[in-house]
Design an enzyme around this catalytic site. Structure first.
Site, PDB file in Angstrom:
ATOM      1  N   LYS A 105       0.868  -1.179   0.000  1.00  0.00           N
ATOM      2  CA  LYS A 105       0.000   0.000   0.000  1.00  0.00           C
ATOM      3  C   LYS A 105       0.895   1.216   0.000  1.00  0.00           C
ATOM      4  O   LYS A 105       2.051   1.145   0.424  1.00  0.00           O
ATOM      5  CB  LYS A 105      -0.878   0.006   1.263  1.00  0.00           C
TER       6      LYS A 105
HETATM    7  P1  NAD Z   1     -13.140   7.558  -2.033  1.00  0.00           P
HETATM    8  O1  NAD Z   1     -12.133   8.612  -1.802  1.00  0.00           O
HETATM    9  O2  NAD Z   1     -13.647   7.350  -3.415  1.00  0.00           O
HETATM   10  O3  NAD Z   1     -14.412   7.795  -1.077  1.00  0.00           O
HETATM   11  C1  NAD Z   1     -14.327   7.960   0.313  1.00  0.00           C
HETATM   12  C2  NAD Z   1     -15.710   8.380   0.810  1.00  0.00           C
HETATM   13  O4  NAD Z   1     -15.703   8.391   2.231  1.00  0.00           O
HETATM   14  C3  NAD Z   1     -16.114   9.787   0.362  1.00  0.00           C
HETATM   15  O5  NAD Z   1     -17.476   9.784  -0.013  1.00  0.00           O
HETATM   16  C4  NAD Z   1     -15.928  10.623   1.638  1.00  0.00           C
HETATM   17  O6  NAD Z   1     -16.789  11.754   1.668  1.00  0.00           O
HETATM   18  C5  NAD Z   1     -16.323   9.600   2.683  1.00  0.00           C
HETATM   19  N1  NAD Z   1     -15.863   9.906   4.035  1.00  0.00           N
HETATM   20  C6  NAD Z   1     -14.641  10.344   4.432  1.00  0.00           C
HETATM   21  N2  NAD Z   1     -14.646  10.520   5.767  1.00  0.00           N
HETATM   22  C7  NAD Z   1     -15.883  10.173   6.197  1.00  0.00           C
HETATM   23  C8  NAD Z   1     -16.517  10.151   7.473  1.00  0.00           C
HETATM   24  N3  NAD Z   1     -15.857  10.495   8.579  1.00  0.00           N
HETATM   25  N4  NAD Z   1     -17.821   9.754   7.553  1.00  0.00           N
HETATM   26  C9  NAD Z   1     -18.489   9.395   6.457  1.00  0.00           C
HETATM   27  N5  NAD Z   1     -17.944   9.397   5.216  1.00  0.00           N
HETATM   28  C10 NAD Z   1     -16.661   9.791   5.103  1.00  0.00           C
HETATM   29  O7  NAD Z   1     -12.506   6.201  -1.456  1.00  0.00           O
HETATM   30  P2  NAD Z   1     -12.879   4.707  -1.857  1.00  0.00           P
HETATM   31  O8  NAD Z   1     -11.970   4.279  -2.946  1.00  0.00           O
HETATM   32  O9  NAD Z   1     -14.354   4.601  -2.018  1.00  0.00           O
HETATM   33  O10 NAD Z   1     -12.413   3.927  -0.546  1.00  0.00           O
HETATM   34  C11 NAD Z   1     -13.242   3.818   0.606  1.00  0.00           C
HETATM   35  C12 NAD Z   1     -12.751   2.673   1.461  1.00  0.00           C
HETATM   36  O11 NAD Z   1     -12.771   1.460   0.693  1.00  0.00           O
HETATM   37  C13 NAD Z   1     -11.320   2.776   1.979  1.00  0.00           C
HETATM   38  O12 NAD Z   1     -11.231   2.133   3.232  1.00  0.00           O
HETATM   39  C14 NAD Z   1     -10.522   2.014   0.952  1.00  0.00           C
HETATM   40  O13 NAD Z   1      -9.277   1.571   1.456  1.00  0.00           O
HETATM   41  C15 NAD Z   1     -11.470   0.878   0.680  1.00  0.00           C
HETATM   42  N6  NAD Z   1     -11.283   0.177  -0.586  1.00  0.00           N
HETATM   43  C16 NAD Z   1     -11.268   0.817  -1.777  1.00  0.00           C
HETATM   44  C17 NAD Z   1     -11.126   0.090  -2.948  1.00  0.00           C
HETATM   45  C18 NAD Z   1     -11.185   0.740  -4.311  1.00  0.00           C
HETATM   46  O14 NAD Z   1     -11.163  -0.008  -5.300  1.00  0.00           O
HETATM   47  N7  NAD Z   1     -11.298   2.038  -4.440  1.00  0.00           N
HETATM   48  C19 NAD Z   1     -10.954  -1.297  -2.907  1.00  0.00           C
HETATM   49  C20 NAD Z   1     -10.997  -1.936  -1.667  1.00  0.00           C
HETATM   50  C21 NAD Z   1     -11.166  -1.192  -0.523  1.00  0.00           C
END
Ligand code: NAD
Length: 417
Positions: A105
């Site tokens: 990561k």
């Molecule tokens: P992103 O940046 O696209 O979205 C993050 C979202 O979380 C946004 O809508 C933001 O407003 C919201 N957020 C931030 N702080 C918050 C809070 N305190 N309360 C409520 N909402 C809040 O990120 P993402 O890619 O969707 O990733 C989200 C999670 O999923 C992370 O833990 C990431 O590691 C995990 N993840 C992502 C992927 C991927 O393919 N993008 C794959 C596996 C896991």
């Protein structure tokens, strides 16, 4: 509030699961330590001519099963402990999904919302140059995570290609289709979350179509998870993001909310008939059936787990539940479908993208979807088998699958003996 260290959380689950499996310390001790931690200074010329230096990281946890794989996060709270935990979770996730990767990561401590687009591009390209010696299509393959997206992956691909003198689409996944991205990658994590949620509901005898879903986070994972559920006729009664939380017991119109946000609206300003505005954290303890945290880690903690009203938690985000909360939920009979199973659809299609890049031969969307479904079903089955074998939670079942597969590879390779 005391800061919760996600790497310590990872270690506590790792150790507890290894003990449950009857392993000796020597069998799994290597998994307690990332193989490599790289920290870089990333200078950026700002639009006003001044220079700022940002801190960036790439942590490579384990490579027994294949090249390192894992996302890049741009966030003001990102630090080495967070990236180390996320890197270990990637090793475990790739093993649960049974794809031939290790885990890594990376990230930069930055709030990208404070940068102009040209500044963000310069930051990304300079960061890529600094980590270039340790990444590559056969070494370590980054992907999008919080606050990074396909466009940013495109800049990384281009910078790395220029440095190495030839187009190298296989150096990152989650790229735009035009430069070697895969059909179905953008929605892959969310599709996988929805598939696993449905398998889990069936497993625990909860009526899927009668269930009310609450989705925290409206980014790549949460936004598309809520959308897929809504499009499939499910009732999404509560959603939240960094700005707020909205609730409607009769069900929210997710398409309308996402359009509102895309057009610059803020969730705390969204209005519609029957919709109530709530404090941001209210989603975690709202009356619902399925809680799907898809934002950041450490959301369900010792302070709120006793107030969770959902019948089941499905972790779209990485590490949203602390070990303390896990214990409370277990004692309350609320199953938690762990991150390394629930959100592994993203890295599965990243793997498909990488395979297509290396072969220079691209699949249609149906092939991607079909192969993703197959992988998710096998992963769910393997996790349930281990959970049943040890009469343990799904999290421990998932860790048991991962640890078993990784140490089997370690033992065959004996790379560090
Ligand atoms: P992103 O940046 O696209 O979205 C993050 C979202 O979380 C946004 O809508 C933001 O407003 C919201 N957020 C931030 N702080 C918050 C809070 N305190 N309360 C409520 N909402 C809040 O990120 P993402 O890619 O969707 O990733 C989200 C999670 O999923 C992370 O833990 C990431 O590691 C995990 N993840 C992502 C992927 C991927 O393919 N993008 C794959 C596996 C896991």
């Amino acid at each position: 509030m005391e800061k919760i260290n996600p790497f310590e959380n990872m270690l506590s689950v790792l150790t507890a699961t290894a003990e449950m499996m009857g392993l000796s310390e020597s069998d799994y001790v290597v998994l307690k330590y990332p193989e490599r931690e790289v920290k870089v200074a990333v200078p950026v010329e700002m639009d006003d001519g001044s220079v700022r230096v940002f801190e960036g990281y790439r942590v490579q946890h384990n490579s027994a099963r294949g090249p390192y794989k894992g996302g890049l996060r741009f966030h003001p709270n990102t630090d080495l402990d967070e990236v180390k935990a996320l890197a270990a979770w990637m090793s475990f996730k790739c093993a649960v999904a049974d794809i031939p990767y290790g885990g890594a990561k990376g990230g930069i401590t930055v709030d990208p919302a404070t940068l102009s687009k040209p500044e963000l591009e310069r930051l990304t390209r300079n960061f890529t140059e600094r980590i270039a010696p340790v990444i590559g299509p056969d070494k370590d393959i980054p992907a999008p995570d919080v606050n990074t997206n396909a466009e940013i992956m495109g800049w990384i691909m281009d910078t790395y290609s220029r440095l190495t003198g030839a187009p190298r689409p296989g150096v990152v996944t989650g790229k735009p289709i035009e430069i070697g991205g895969s059909l179905g990658r953008t929605a892959a994590t969310a599709s996988g979350v929805c598939m696993i949620a449905k398998m889990a509901l069936r497993h625990f005898g909860i009526d899927e179509m009668a269930s009310r879903f609450a989705v925290q986070g409206l980014g790549n994972v949460g936004g598309l998870t809520a959308q897929i559920l809504f499009d499939g006729g499910h009732k999404v009664t509560c959603v939240s993001d960094v700005n707020g939380c909205v609730h409607n017991e009769a069900g929210l119109n997710i398409t309308e909310i996402r359009d509102f946000l895309k057009n610059g609206g803020k969730l705390n300003e969204y209005k519609a008939a029957g919709v109530e505005q709530l404090p941001r954290e209210a989603i975690l303890t709202i009356d619902c059936d399925v809680l799907v945290p898809c934002a950041l880690e450490n959301q369900l903690t010792g302070a709120n787990a006793d107030k969770v009203q959902a019948k089941i938690v499905v972790e779209g985000a990485n590490g949203p539940t602390t070990p303390e909360a896990d214990e409370i939920l277990k004692n309350r009979g609320i199953p938690v479908v762990p991150d390394i199973l629930a959100n592994c659809g993203g890295v599965v299609v990243s793997y498909f993208e990488w395979v297509q890049d290396l072969q220079n031969y691209y699949w249609d969307e149906e092939t991607v979807a079909q192969r993703l479904t197959q992988k998710m079903e096998l992963a769910f089955k393997a996790v349930v088998e281990q959970a049943d074998k040890y009469n343990a939670t799904l999290r421990k079942g998932a860790y048991a699958v991962a640890i078993g597969r990784i140490i089997a590879a370690e033992k065959i390779r004996k790379s560090w003996h």
